[in-house]
Motif scaffolding. Structure first.
Motif, PDB file in Angstrom:
ATOM      1  N   ALA A  55       0.848  -1.086   0.082  1.00  0.00           N
ATOM      2  CA  ALA A  55       0.312  -0.011   0.161  1.00  0.00           C
ATOM      3  C   ALA A  55       0.917   1.521  -0.018  1.00  0.00           C
ATOM      4  CB  ALA A  55      -0.999  -0.114   1.473  1.00  0.00           C
ATOM      5  N   GLU A  56       0.021   2.815  -0.424  1.00  0.00           N
ATOM      6  CA  GLU A  56       1.335   3.600  -0.352  1.00  0.00           C
ATOM      7  C   GLU A  56       1.050   4.043   0.890  1.00  0.00           C
ATOM      8  OE1 GLU A  56       0.832   1.535  -4.581  1.00  0.00           O
ATOM      9  OE2 GLU A  56      -0.672   2.880  -3.334  1.00  0.00           O
ATOM     10  N   ALA A  57       0.336   4.341   1.308  1.00  0.00           N
ATOM     11  CA  ALA A  57       0.047   4.977   2.834  1.00  0.00           C
ATOM     12  C   ALA A  57      -0.922   3.729   4.109  1.00  0.00           C
ATOM     13  CB  ALA A  57      -0.472   5.854   2.508  1.00  0.00           C
ATOM     14  N   GLY A  58      -0.722   3.833   4.712  1.00  0.00           N
ATOM     15  CA  GLY A  58      -1.616   2.813   5.867  1.00  0.00           C
ATOM     16  C   GLY A  58      -2.370   4.171   7.239  1.00  0.00           C
ATOM     17  N   LEU A  59      -3.726   4.505   7.203  1.00  0.00           N
ATOM     18  CA  LEU A  59      -3.522   4.136   8.633  1.00  0.00           C
ATOM     19  C   LEU A  59      -3.852   3.446   9.787  1.00  0.00           C
ATOM     20  CD1 LEU A  59      -6.859   5.913   7.324  1.00  0.00           C
ATOM     21  CD2 LEU A  59      -4.975   7.570   8.666  1.00  0.00           C
ATOM     22  N   VAL A  60      -2.612   3.328  10.669  1.00  0.00           N
ATOM     23  CA  VAL A  60      -1.843   2.905  11.274  1.00  0.00           C
ATOM     24  C   VAL A  60      -2.092   2.770  13.213  1.00  0.00           C
ATOM     25  CG1 VAL A  60      -0.687   1.490   9.572  1.00  0.00           C
ATOM     26  CG2 VAL A  60      -0.260   3.011  10.970  1.00  0.00           C
ATOM     27  N   ARG A  61      -1.786   1.637  14.222  1.00  0.00           N
ATOM     28  CA  ARG A  61      -1.530   2.065  15.525  1.00  0.00           C
ATOM     29  C   ARG A  61      -0.177   2.138  16.114  1.00  0.00           C
ATOM     30  NH1 ARG A  61      -6.596   2.380  17.965  1.00  0.00           N
ATOM     31  NH2 ARG A  61      -7.725   1.543  16.640  1.00  0.00           N
ATOM     32  N   LEU A  62       0.152   3.173  16.373  1.00  0.00           N
ATOM     33  CA  LEU A  62       1.484   3.231  16.228  1.00  0.00           C
ATOM     34  C   LEU A  62       1.909   2.505  18.063  1.00  0.00           C
ATOM     35  CD1 LEU A  62       2.447   7.092  16.559  1.00  0.00           C
ATOM     36  CD2 LEU A  62       2.800   5.712  15.141  1.00  0.00           C
ATOM     37  N   PRO A  63       3.450   2.443  17.991  1.00  0.00           N
ATOM     38  CA  PRO A  63       4.894   2.294  17.727  1.00  0.00           C
ATOM     39  C   PRO A  63       5.311   1.932  15.812  1.00  0.00           C
ATOM     40  CG  PRO A  63       5.180   0.393  18.546  1.00  0.00           C
ATOM     41  CD  PRO A  63       3.898   1.101  18.978  1.00  0.00           C
ATOM     42  N   VAL A  64       5.246   1.889  15.396  1.00  0.00           N
ATOM     43  CA  VAL A  64       5.642   1.574  13.520  1.00  0.00           C
ATOM     44  C   VAL A  64       7.134   1.947  13.603  1.00  0.00           C
ATOM     45  CG1 VAL A  64       3.792   2.289  12.664  1.00  0.00           C
ATOM     46  CG2 VAL A  64       5.586   3.805  12.307  1.00  0.00           C
ATOM     47  N   ASP A  65       8.199   0.653  12.599  1.00  0.00           N
ATOM     48  CA  ASP A  65       9.443   1.146  12.134  1.00  0.00           C
ATOM     49  C   ASP A  65       9.922   2.005  12.028  1.00  0.00           C
ATOM     50  OD1 ASP A  65      11.663   0.981  11.945  1.00  0.00           O
ATOM     51  OD2 ASP A  65      11.494  -1.400  10.954  1.00  0.00           O
ATOM     52  N   ARG A  66       9.993   3.541  12.831  1.00  0.00           N
ATOM     53  CA  ARG A  66      10.952   4.548  11.860  1.00  0.00           C
ATOM     54  C   ARG A  66      11.853   4.227  11.462  1.00  0.00           C
ATOM     55  NH1 ARG A  66       7.615   9.169  12.892  1.00  0.00           N
ATOM     56  NH2 ARG A  66       6.119   8.421  15.124  1.00  0.00           N
ATOM     57  N   ASP A  67      12.229   3.245  11.069  1.00  0.00           N
ATOM     58  CA  ASP A  67      13.855   2.733  10.382  1.00  0.00           C
ATOM     59  C   ASP A  67      13.057   3.015   9.258  1.00  0.00           C
ATOM     60  OD1 ASP A  67      15.569   2.997  12.335  1.00  0.00           O
ATOM     61  OD2 ASP A  67      15.538   0.860  12.713  1.00  0.00           O
ATOM     62  N   VAL A  68      11.880   2.143   9.021  1.00  0.00           N
ATOM     63  CA  VAL A  68      11.852   2.537   7.473  1.00  0.00           C
ATOM     64  C   VAL A  68      10.527   2.200   6.761  1.00  0.00           C
ATOM     65  CG1 VAL A  68      10.335   0.145   6.399  1.00  0.00           C
ATOM     66  CG2 VAL A  68      12.159  -0.920   8.184  1.00  0.00           C
ATOM     67  N   LEU A  69       9.966   3.428   8.305  1.00  0.00           N
ATOM     68  CA  LEU A  69       8.478   3.779   7.591  1.00  0.00           C
ATOM     69  C   LEU A  69       8.158   4.429   8.589  1.00  0.00           C
ATOM     70  CD1 LEU A  69       6.306   1.586   8.701  1.00  0.00           C
ATOM     71  CD2 LEU A  69       6.611   1.676   6.565  1.00  0.00           C
ATOM     72  N   SER A  70       7.945   6.607   7.477  1.00  0.00           N
ATOM     73  CA  SER A  70       7.155   7.424   8.354  1.00  0.00           C
ATOM     74  C   SER A  70       6.096   7.621   8.714  1.00  0.00           C
ATOM     75  CB  SER A  70       7.604   8.840   7.397  1.00  0.00           C
ATOM     76  OG  SER A  70       8.860   9.126   6.540  1.00  0.00           O
ATOM     77  N   ALA A  71       5.691   9.164  10.057  1.00  0.00           N
ATOM     78  CA  ALA A  71       4.609   8.274  10.777  1.00  0.00           C
ATOM     79  C   ALA A  71       4.432   9.626  10.657  1.00  0.00           C
ATOM     80  CB  ALA A  71       4.057   7.800  11.106  1.00  0.00           C
ATOM     81  N   ILE A  72       2.970  10.487  10.940  1.00  0.00           N
ATOM     82  CA  ILE A  72       2.459  12.100  11.606  1.00  0.00           C
ATOM     83  C   ILE A  72       0.939  11.082  12.248  1.00  0.00           C
ATOM     84  CG2 ILE A  72       1.378  13.757  10.862  1.00  0.00           C
ATOM     85  CD1 ILE A  72       2.442  13.599   8.205  1.00  0.00           C
TER      86      ILE A  72
END
Length: 259
Positions: A55-72
């Motif tokens: 997927a190009e983007a996702g509405l997810v629950r934190l935390p995520v892997d910040r080494d691979v993904l950006s997040a707002i």
């Protein structure tokens, strides 16, 4: 990004409990030529799906892997306790963790809350999923603490919920791969989620609104009317460059240059 590089659709992953409807509607209004495809994914699999390009983007629950993904981060959800409607806790508008000390608190394997110490008494076994835990609550086996959106998602007529004070909370974020192959489209969706107007969005894909045929015809008629009015005024005064009020040329051509 050239026209040939723009993908045929924008794939948006989302986890259970998150409702992307309003953002999807705005997307369709602004980018009617780029369909948005929704992909529901379990919370534990959302990060891997994005990292693998599913997927190009996702509405997810934190935390995520910040080494691979950006997040707002977008918002933080209230934690609630799901209980039978006839439970004694329903007498209160809010619940504290000590209020649950004597309760069997179910802890499903897909739990989304980061507990240091789970309140209450543990069940003999952990339910496999939140949905399974909801069934056990309805059967009177125990109670369940979840983000409020999941309590609404698994709503039953025989169950209710109450907010729990000082409990861990779940944060929802918009996330996308750091090595993003479609930065323009992701930027468009970020603008939509953040409430930017069509004129203030930073994206470069959306097409500015074009005037309608009626507006174009009106503007053309206005220009024609302005030109006609200028011609009539000039004819009425009989004036042109180098013609004084009397209408006769002055014959003056300026001073000759010195030799």
């Amino acid at each position: 990004m050239t026209g040939s590089d723009i993908p045929s659709s924008f794939r948006l992953a989302y986890v259970p409990g998150v409702t992307p409807t309003k953002w999807v509607r705005v997307w369709h209004e602004r980018l009617p030529g780029t369909p948005l495809e929704l992909i529901q994914v379990p919370p534990a699999e959302a990060g891997r799906l994005l990292a693998d390009g599913g997927a190009e983007a996702g509405l997810v629950r934190l935390p995520v892997d910040r080494d691979v993904l950006s997040a707002i981060p977008l918002y933080t959800e209230t934690t609630v306790v799901v209980i039978p409607k006839d439970h004694a806790v329903t007498a209160a508008e809010e619940v504290t963790l000590p209020d649950l000390a004597d309760e069997i608190v179910l802890h499903p394997l897909d739990d989304l809350l980061d507990w240091e110490t789970l309140p209450g008494r543990p069940a003999i076994e952990r339910p496999a999923t939140t949905a399974d835990a909801i069934e056990l609550v309805a059967a009177g086996v125990g109670v369940l603490l979840v983000p409020q959106s999941l309590a609404r998602l698994h709503h039953r007529k025989d169950l209710t919920y109450r907010p729990v004070l000082e409990a861990p909370e779940s944060r929802v974020a918009l996330s996308w791969p750091q090595e993003d192959p479609t930065p323009d489209l992701v930027e468009e969706f970020i603008g939509i989620v953040r409430g930017r107007t069509v004129n203030s969005t930073r994206g470069r894909v959306a097409t500015p609104p074009q005037p309608s045929a009626k507006e174009k015809a009106k503007a053309k008629a206005k220009r024609a009317g302005t030109a006609t009015g200028s011609a009539r005024k000039q004819a009425a005064t009989g004036r042109h460059a180098g013609t004084p009020k009397g209408g006769k040329p002055t014959g003056k051509r300026g001073k000759p240059r010195g030799r």
